[in-house]
Design a protein around this motif. Structure first.
Motif, PDB file in Angstrom:
ATOM      1  N   ASP A 121      54.509 -13.057 -13.125  1.00 14.66           N
ATOM      2  CA  ASP A 121      53.726 -13.587 -14.279  1.00 14.66           C
ATOM      3  C   ASP A 121      53.672 -12.591 -15.497  1.00 14.66           C
ATOM      4  O   ASP A 121      53.756 -13.158 -16.656  1.00 14.66           O
ATOM      5  CB  ASP A 121      52.146 -13.787 -13.783  1.00 14.66           C
ATOM      6  CG  ASP A 121      52.063 -15.091 -12.778  1.00 14.66           C
ATOM      7  OD1 ASP A 121      53.007 -15.691 -12.848  1.00 14.66           O
ATOM      8  OD2 ASP A 121      51.212 -15.127 -12.065  1.00 14.66           O
ATOM      9  N   LEU A 168      56.862 -13.264 -17.383  1.00 19.63           N
ATOM     10  CA  LEU A 168      56.877 -14.462 -18.042  1.00 19.63           C
ATOM     11  C   LEU A 168      55.976 -14.315 -19.135  1.00 19.63           C
ATOM     12  O   LEU A 168      56.463 -15.071 -20.080  1.00 19.63           O
ATOM     13  CB  LEU A 168      56.451 -15.674 -17.011  1.00 19.63           C
ATOM     14  CG  LEU A 168      57.458 -15.957 -15.931  1.00 19.63           C
ATOM     15  CD1 LEU A 168      56.984 -17.103 -15.199  1.00 19.63           C
ATOM     16  CD2 LEU A 168      58.841 -16.474 -16.506  1.00 19.63           C
ATOM     17  N   CYS A 169      54.946 -13.557 -19.002  1.00 19.49           N
ATOM     18  CA  CYS A 169      54.029 -13.487 -19.942  1.00 19.49           C
ATOM     19  C   CYS A 169      54.684 -12.896 -21.262  1.00 19.49           C
ATOM     20  O   CYS A 169      54.724 -13.290 -22.469  1.00 19.49           O
ATOM     21  CB  CYS A 169      52.814 -12.999 -19.852  1.00 19.49           C
ATOM     22  SG  CYS A 169      51.391 -12.846 -20.730  1.00 19.49           S
ATOM     23  N   GLU A 200      59.606 -23.808 -11.648  1.00 17.98           N
ATOM     24  CA  GLU A 200      58.402 -23.587 -12.078  1.00 17.98           C
ATOM     25  C   GLU A 200      58.174 -22.610 -13.101  1.00 17.98           C
ATOM     26  O   GLU A 200      57.452 -22.970 -14.129  1.00 17.98           O
ATOM     27  CB  GLU A 200      57.595 -22.815 -11.010  1.00 17.98           C
ATOM     28  CG  GLU A 200      56.795 -23.640  -9.830  1.00 17.98           C
ATOM     29  CD  GLU A 200      57.957 -24.315  -9.036  1.00 17.98           C
ATOM     30  OE1 GLU A 200      58.954 -23.781  -8.809  1.00 17.98           O
ATOM     31  OE2 GLU A 200      57.676 -25.404  -8.256  1.00 17.98           O
ATOM     32  N   ASP A 201      59.136 -21.823 -13.299  1.00 19.84           N
ATOM     33  CA  ASP A 201      59.210 -20.939 -14.468  1.00 19.84           C
ATOM     34  C   ASP A 201      59.490 -21.613 -15.964  1.00 19.84           C
ATOM     35  O   ASP A 201      59.195 -21.602 -16.726  1.00 19.84           O
ATOM     36  CB  ASP A 201      60.194 -19.750 -14.275  1.00 19.84           C
ATOM     37  CG  ASP A 201      59.830 -18.639 -13.386  1.00 19.84           C
ATOM     38  OD1 ASP A 201      58.695 -18.926 -12.724  1.00 19.84           O
ATOM     39  OD2 ASP A 201      60.430 -17.702 -12.932  1.00 19.84           O
ATOM     40  N   LYS A 214      56.930 -24.021 -17.255  1.00 21.23           N
ATOM     41  CA  LYS A 214      56.068 -23.419 -17.916  1.00 21.23           C
ATOM     42  C   LYS A 214      56.488 -22.851 -19.292  1.00 21.23           C
ATOM     43  O   LYS A 214      55.397 -22.963 -20.213  1.00 21.23           O
ATOM     44  CB  LYS A 214      55.678 -21.738 -17.203  1.00 21.23           C
ATOM     45  CG  LYS A 214      54.460 -22.150 -16.362  1.00 21.23           C
ATOM     46  CD  LYS A 214      54.011 -20.511 -15.873  1.00 21.23           C
ATOM     47  CE  LYS A 214      53.710 -20.602 -14.247  1.00 21.23           C
ATOM     48  NZ  LYS A 214      53.700 -19.549 -13.735  1.00 21.23           N
ATOM     49  N   LEU A 215      57.689 -22.408 -19.417  1.00 25.92           N
ATOM     50  CA  LEU A 215      58.296 -21.781 -20.698  1.00 25.92           C
ATOM     51  C   LEU A 215      59.069 -22.794 -21.721  1.00 25.92           C
ATOM     52  O   LEU A 215      58.898 -22.744 -22.961  1.00 25.92           O
ATOM     53  CB  LEU A 215      58.804 -20.510 -20.321  1.00 25.92           C
ATOM     54  CG  LEU A 215      58.002 -19.557 -19.739  1.00 25.92           C
ATOM     55  CD1 LEU A 215      58.803 -18.306 -19.212  1.00 25.92           C
ATOM     56  CD2 LEU A 215      56.964 -19.175 -20.585  1.00 25.92           C
ATOM     57  N   THR A 245      53.487 -28.397 -14.220  1.00 26.81           N
ATOM     58  CA  THR A 245      52.967 -27.242 -14.085  1.00 26.81           C
ATOM     59  C   THR A 245      51.650 -27.133 -13.209  1.00 26.81           C
ATOM     60  O   THR A 245      51.019 -28.216 -13.274  1.00 26.81           O
ATOM     61  CB  THR A 245      52.445 -26.498 -15.282  1.00 26.81           C
ATOM     62  OG1 THR A 245      51.681 -26.961 -15.877  1.00 26.81           O
ATOM     63  CG2 THR A 245      53.941 -26.330 -16.304  1.00 26.81           C
ATOM     64  N   ASN A 287      49.039 -25.896 -13.897  1.00 22.93           N
ATOM     65  CA  ASN A 287      47.767 -25.933 -15.045  1.00 22.93           C
ATOM     66  C   ASN A 287      47.580 -27.545 -15.305  1.00 22.93           C
ATOM     67  O   ASN A 287      46.404 -28.084 -15.284  1.00 22.93           O
ATOM     68  CB  ASN A 287      47.912 -25.070 -16.213  1.00 22.93           C
ATOM     69  CG  ASN A 287      47.216 -24.044 -16.152  1.00 22.93           C
ATOM     70  OD1 ASN A 287      46.490 -23.564 -15.198  1.00 22.93           O
ATOM     71  ND2 ASN A 287      47.642 -23.215 -17.124  1.00 22.93           N
ATOM     72  N   GLN A 288      48.866 -28.295 -15.553  1.00 21.74           N
ATOM     73  CA  GLN A 288      48.710 -29.627 -15.926  1.00 21.74           C
ATOM     74  C   GLN A 288      48.194 -30.322 -14.727  1.00 21.74           C
ATOM     75  O   GLN A 288      47.210 -31.402 -14.785  1.00 21.74           O
ATOM     76  CB  GLN A 288      50.052 -30.190 -16.067  1.00 21.74           C
ATOM     77  CG  GLN A 288      50.582 -29.888 -17.382  1.00 21.74           C
ATOM     78  CD  GLN A 288      52.287 -30.109 -17.484  1.00 21.74           C
ATOM     79  OE1 GLN A 288      52.595 -30.454 -16.539  1.00 21.74           O
ATOM     80  NE2 GLN A 288      52.630 -30.174 -18.788  1.00 21.74           N
TER      81      GLN A 288
END
Ligand code: ADP
Length: 285
Positions: free
Chosen positions: A181, A184-185, A206-207, A210-211, A269, A271-272
């Motif tokens: 994390d 990625l951040c 997944e990564d 997200k990005l 994701t 979050n979605q």
């Protein structure tokens, strides 16, 4: 700084019994500031492609133009390509070698021939981006750090060269969830704050979900899919046929849809999924 890859072909050990066509007539355009994920099964040609973009490999045919400059031509110096394109290899922490973190990050900028004060400024900026406090860490040995921190130092070494294009080959491989994390951040910040063009090679859907703004799928040396995540993750059959998959949460959303839940099919994701599920349950209550 746009990248134009035109009809790129690379053959390893040509003319021997071990001849292998690793890139087969690949044409891709990447615009300045895009965040592109490069995915594909092992052996699909991802590493070969990114090594062409930073000039480590030369093609058998085809060319790459960066802002109109043909970097595949023999006249272009490797050092001028390195100024534009930074490449973070897999497990970059294995390449740390200096006695302090500051010296390690300084290695690349020093080779660019920058003045000492500019080098220090760059080290400070790069350490800030990767979330390492300059005063606290600069004199420490890179070998005293955790795996995730070592990797952040290695990434800072490339970031300190301040390239306009940053390529990262599996930057989260082998890290624990917190380390993943953090990295990625850092990458998301680099892209947002410095408007760097980012090319992320990853096995983790997944990564990528997200990005990335855009996904390129490689298979047997060809780019077989190119589009937004929402378009690519709809190609479940094609992805599965080439040994890939969509994010786990996308499979879950589809199963829920099959079971009669009124859930969007564009869930990529966690979050979605969280937002969508909360809104479904709210309407039910
Ligand atoms: P990926 O990064 O997607 O795993 P690579 O670009 O490393 O794929 O490899 C593409 C193909 O080229 C594979 O079949 C691989 O075995 C071959 N290959 C890669 N590097 C070399 C090399 N140095 N010599 C010979 N063949 C290679």
């Amino acid at each position: 700084m746009s990248i134009k890859i035109e009809n790129l072909t690379h053959i390893y050990m040509q003319g021997t019994p071990f001849e292998k066509k690793a890139l087969d007539n690949v044409s891709i355009e990447i615009n300045e500031g895009e965040f592109v994920a490069l995915i594909g099964h092992t052996g699909s040609g991802k590493s070969t492609l990114i090594q062409h973009i930073n000039g480590l490999l030369k093609p058998n045919s085809g060319k790459i133009l960066i802002d109109g400059l043909n970097i595949t031509s023999k006249e272009v110096k490797l050092s001028s390509i390195r100024k534009m394109v930074g490449l973070v290899f897999q497990y970059p922490e294995y390449q740390l070698f200096e006695e302090t973190i500051e010296k390690d990050i300084a290695f690349g900028p020093k080779n660019l021939g920058l003045k000492d004060n500019e080098i220090t400024d760059r080290i400070k900026r790069a350490m800030k981006i990767v979330g390492l406090d300059y005063d606290e860490y600069k004199d420490k040995s890179p070998f005293e750090l955790s795996g995730g921190q070592k990797r952040r130092v290695a990434i800072a070494g490339v970031v300190a060269m301040e390239p306009k294009i940053l390529i990262l080959d599996e930057p989260t491989a082998g890290l624990d969830p917190k380390g993943r994390d953090d990295i990625l951040c850092n990458i998301a910040n680099l892209h947002k704050e410095y408007n760097m063009t980012v090319i992320l090679v990853s096995h983790s859907m997944e990564d990528v979900a997200k990005l990335a703004d855009r996904i390129l799928v490689m298979h047997k040396g060809k780019c077989i899919l190119d589009g937004k995540p929402s378009v690519i993750f709809n190609e479940i059959d094609t992805l599965e046929n080439v040994g890939l998959a969509v994010p786990q949460v996308t499979y879950l959303a589809r199963k829920l849809k099959e079971k009669g839940f009124n859930i969007s099919e564009e869930i990529f994701t966690i979050n979605q999924a969280k937002k969508e599920l909360l809104s479904i349950f709210k309407t039910k209550i």
